[in-house]
Design a protein around this motif. Sequence first.
Motif, PDB file in Angstrom:
ATOM      1  N   CYS A  10       0.841  -1.212   0.000  1.00 39.98           N
ATOM      2  CA  CYS A  10       0.000   0.000   0.000  1.00 39.98           C
ATOM      3  C   CYS A  10       0.870   1.254   0.000  1.00 39.98           C
ATOM      4  CB  CYS A  10      -0.910   0.021   1.224  1.00 39.98           C
ATOM      5  SG  CYS A  10      -2.236  -1.189   1.144  1.00 39.98           S
ATOM      6  N   PHE A  11       1.957   1.226   0.772  1.00 41.21           N
ATOM      7  CA  PHE A  11       2.827   2.416   0.849  1.00 41.21           C
ATOM      8  C   PHE A  11       3.472   2.701  -0.503  1.00 41.21           C
ATOM      9  CE2 PHE A  11       7.048   4.292   1.677  1.00 41.21           C
ATOM     10  CZ  PHE A  11       6.624   5.515   2.167  1.00 41.21           C
ATOM     11  N   TYR A  12       4.038   1.659  -1.117  1.00 46.49           N
ATOM     12  CA  TYR A  12       4.735   1.875  -2.394  1.00 46.49           C
ATOM     13  C   TYR A  12       3.763   2.086  -3.547  1.00 46.49           C
ATOM     14  CZ  TYR A  12       9.158   0.918  -0.142  1.00 46.49           C
ATOM     15  OH  TYR A  12      10.251   0.996   0.675  1.00 46.49           O
ATOM     16  N   ALA A  13       2.494   1.666  -3.368  1.00 44.83           N
ATOM     17  CA  ALA A  13       1.477   1.938  -4.392  1.00 44.83           C
ATOM     18  C   ALA A  13       0.765   3.272  -4.105  1.00 44.83           C
ATOM     19  CB  ALA A  13       0.464   0.804  -4.435  1.00 44.83           C
TER      20      ALA A  13
ATOM     21  N   TRP B 293       8.217  -3.266  12.966  1.00 43.45           N
ATOM     22  CA  TRP B 293       8.701  -1.928  13.334  1.00 43.45           C
ATOM     23  C   TRP B 293       9.751  -1.426  12.340  1.00 43.45           C
ATOM     24  CZ3 TRP B 293       6.134   1.343  15.925  1.00 43.45           C
ATOM     25  CH2 TRP B 293       5.320   0.956  16.987  1.00 43.45           C
ATOM     26  N   TYR B 294      10.573  -2.350  11.829  1.00 44.50           N
ATOM     27  CA  TYR B 294      11.579  -1.959  10.836  1.00 44.50           C
ATOM     28  C   TYR B 294      10.904  -1.409   9.582  1.00 44.50           C
ATOM     29  CZ  TYR B 294      15.228  -2.498   7.312  1.00 44.50           C
ATOM     30  OH  TYR B 294      16.115  -2.266   6.293  1.00 44.50           O
ATOM     31  N   ASN B 295       9.813  -2.069   9.147  1.00 44.89           N
ATOM     32  CA  ASN B 295       9.104  -1.596   7.956  1.00 44.89           C
ATOM     33  C   ASN B 295       8.389  -0.268   8.207  1.00 44.89           C
ATOM     34  OD1 ASN B 295       9.922  -3.711   6.345  1.00 44.89           O
ATOM     35  ND2 ASN B 295       8.203  -5.006   6.897  1.00 44.89           N
ATOM     36  N   ILE B 296       7.852  -0.104   9.429  1.00 45.75           N
ATOM     37  CA  ILE B 296       7.237   1.191   9.757  1.00 45.75           C
ATOM     38  C   ILE B 296       8.310   2.285   9.723  1.00 45.75           C
ATOM     39  CG2 ILE B 296       6.032   2.512  11.549  1.00 45.75           C
ATOM     40  CD1 ILE B 296       4.762  -0.134  12.475  1.00 45.75           C
ATOM     41  N   GLY B 297       9.521   1.933  10.159  1.00 45.56           N
ATOM     42  CA  GLY B 297      10.641   2.880  10.072  1.00 45.56           C
ATOM     43  C   GLY B 297      10.918   3.290   8.637  1.00 45.56           C
ATOM     44  N   HIS B 298      10.818   2.333   7.715  1.00 50.87           N
ATOM     45  CA  HIS B 298      11.011   2.653   6.289  1.00 50.87           C
ATOM     46  C   HIS B 298       9.938   3.615   5.788  1.00 50.87           C
ATOM     47  CE1 HIS B 298      14.304   0.945   4.116  1.00 50.87           C
ATOM     48  NE2 HIS B 298      14.263  -0.124   4.893  1.00 50.87           N
ATOM     49  N   VAL B 299       8.692   3.368   6.225  1.00 49.85           N
ATOM     50  CA  VAL B 299       7.596   4.264   5.838  1.00 49.85           C
ATOM     51  C   VAL B 299       7.888   5.675   6.371  1.00 49.85           C
ATOM     52  CG1 VAL B 299       5.138   4.759   6.178  1.00 49.85           C
ATOM     53  CG2 VAL B 299       5.890   2.422   5.690  1.00 49.85           C
ATOM     54  N   ALA B 300       8.390   5.744   7.616  1.00 51.51           N
ATOM     55  CA  ALA B 300       8.709   7.047   8.217  1.00 51.51           C
ATOM     56  C   ALA B 300       9.804   7.759   7.425  1.00 51.51           C
ATOM     57  CB  ALA B 300       9.139   6.845   9.666  1.00 51.51           C
ATOM     58  N   VAL B 301      10.822   7.005   6.975  1.00 55.80           N
ATOM     59  CA  VAL B 301      11.871   7.607   6.130  1.00 55.80           C
ATOM     60  C   VAL B 301      11.256   8.121   4.837  1.00 55.80           C
ATOM     61  CG1 VAL B 301      13.944   7.096   4.773  1.00 55.80           C
ATOM     62  CG2 VAL B 301      13.750   6.235   7.100  1.00 55.80           C
ATOM     63  N   GLY B 302      10.330   7.320   4.269  1.00 58.27           N
ATOM     64  CA  GLY B 302       9.685   7.699   3.004  1.00 58.27           C
ATOM     65  C   GLY B 302       8.902   8.993   3.102  1.00 58.27           C
ATOM     66  N   ILE B 303       8.266   9.244   4.267  1.00 58.48           N
ATOM     67  CA  ILE B 303       7.484  10.489   4.399  1.00 58.48           C
ATOM     68  C   ILE B 303       8.304  11.607   5.034  1.00 58.48           C
ATOM     69  CG2 ILE B 303       5.267   9.285   4.503  1.00 58.48           C
ATOM     70  CD1 ILE B 303       5.290   9.620   7.517  1.00 58.48           C
ATOM     71  N   GLY B 304       9.591  11.320   5.311  1.00 60.30           N
ATOM     72  CA  GLY B 304      10.484  12.385   5.789  1.00 60.30           C
ATOM     73  C   GLY B 304      10.481  12.603   7.288  1.00 60.30           C
ATOM     74  N   ASP B 305       9.804  11.736   8.061  1.00 55.45           N
ATOM     75  CA  ASP B 305       9.767  11.894   9.519  1.00 55.45           C
ATOM     76  C   ASP B 305      10.919  11.087  10.125  1.00 55.45           C
ATOM     77  OD1 ASP B 305       9.201  12.086  12.187  1.00 55.45           O
ATOM     78  OD2 ASP B 305       7.052  11.693  11.987  1.00 55.45           O
TER      79      ASP B 305
END
Length: 505
Positions: free
Chosen positions: A360-363, A390-402
């Motif tokens: 969902c994040f990458y789409a 938690w590691y994947n949530i961290g990736h999402v956070a990097v993706g949105i700049g947080d």
Amino acid sequence: MEVTMDPLFLAWSYFRRRKLQQCSEICTTLLQDNPYDQAAWSLKTCALTEMVYIDEVEVDQEGIAEMMLDETSIAQVARPGTSLRLPGTSHGGGPTPAVRPMTQSGRPITGFVRPSTQSGRPGTMEQAIKTPRTASTARPVTAASGRFIRLGTASMLTNPDGPFINLSRLNLAKYSQKPNLSRTLFEYIFHHENDVKNALDLAAQATEHAQFKDWWWKVQLGKCYYRLGLYREAEKQFRSALNHQEVVDTYLYLAKVYQRIDQPITALSLFKQGLDHFPGEVTLLTGIARIHEEMNNISSATEYYKDVLKQDNTHVEAIACIGSSHFYTDQPEIALRFYRRLLQMGVYNCQLYNNLGLCCFYAQQYDMTLSSFERALALVASDEEQADVWYNIGHVAVGIGDLTLAYQCFKLTLAFNNDHAEAYNNLAVLELRKGHIEQSKAFLQTAASLAPHMYEPHFNLSILSEKIGDLQSSYGAAQKSEDAFPEHVDTQQLLKQLREHFSVL
């Protein structure tokens, strides 16, 4: 007047409904009344075997001894594309480590956890001890039984407190001549007692009694030899069994032997030979797909998994592997369809919601991303799963700049799994952005020692060392990065710069 069911018939009914404990208890009562009742004895052996039965076709785990002390290698340096033990021996078609993470053995992580997919073949004893192992039971197969009129002999007498069958008192030569009892007895010895030597003796004598014409006993002999590590003898038995009777399971056992002695090409040709006799057989197609996947030939593996789905459109492994293949080839929307299909089929676990969240994040379907990860966190069964989410949530956070949230997520990852090399690597990058060079260097060194098969920590450490002027360490780390990922252009450029610098000195 109340009519009671015949106890043996009731026990047989329980057995067919897989209520094995009740079946065993009724048989025990019958044997107390008549210790020589062959039918009750045989049914109880079947029930006890079924309680611990694992389908040998699927589950195959290599222990540390088999991995590190293996003497069955044919050639120390195999030709490219002919060995499962050499990383990166594919003919193309597989994603690079820059896109798809790798296991210790140098193969891409599969979309479905199977025995030996995560472990591969470690290079050192230390890595072998660290390697994770997973296995689960496969499909249940029931054994046949019937009422045998003739009463048994004294070796059937069982001690109420001791084992059901005292193997040391059994006259195997006599039992091998009774086809009705010998098969159930063999399965009991092999699966329940795990006494391969006695099982092998019984199978050998029974094969001799059948004048070497019974394919079933030859398959059992092959299984015993396989357990004992005598792979060439196992191969002979399975081949001989196939000459007598074409059976899908025998093809699968024989292919397992070839995979263990590192002959994937022979295993592939055997599977294709099996498909000539059993067109569209799902287990054979899956076997071909798995070998292609293990040899890093992802495009061929995906094609075979699609063939599997044409035959069985609810095959979880095929759907999961095609989904992960689409995800790593930059098609998260299509991967999402496959994972949604799994959800519709009733697969409901942490891993699936984790994958749905990433898709969902990458789409760019951000509304579904966090709710999927919340579901995943609610369904975790172990600390390792919690760490991965938690590691994947961290990736999402990097993706949105947080980056603050990302830092906290990676820290949580390490709290749940202290050996998570990827989290150490990403924390090092975040620490470097804050200007904490020593902390960053320590994290990178930890990541590199935990996962020598990953190129990222080595490359990052090389860049960092070069910036602070430690060129020797930089060169060593860059070489390790090149070993892990030879096609990495940035590593090659860095090595070229360092060599030029050293030549000037």
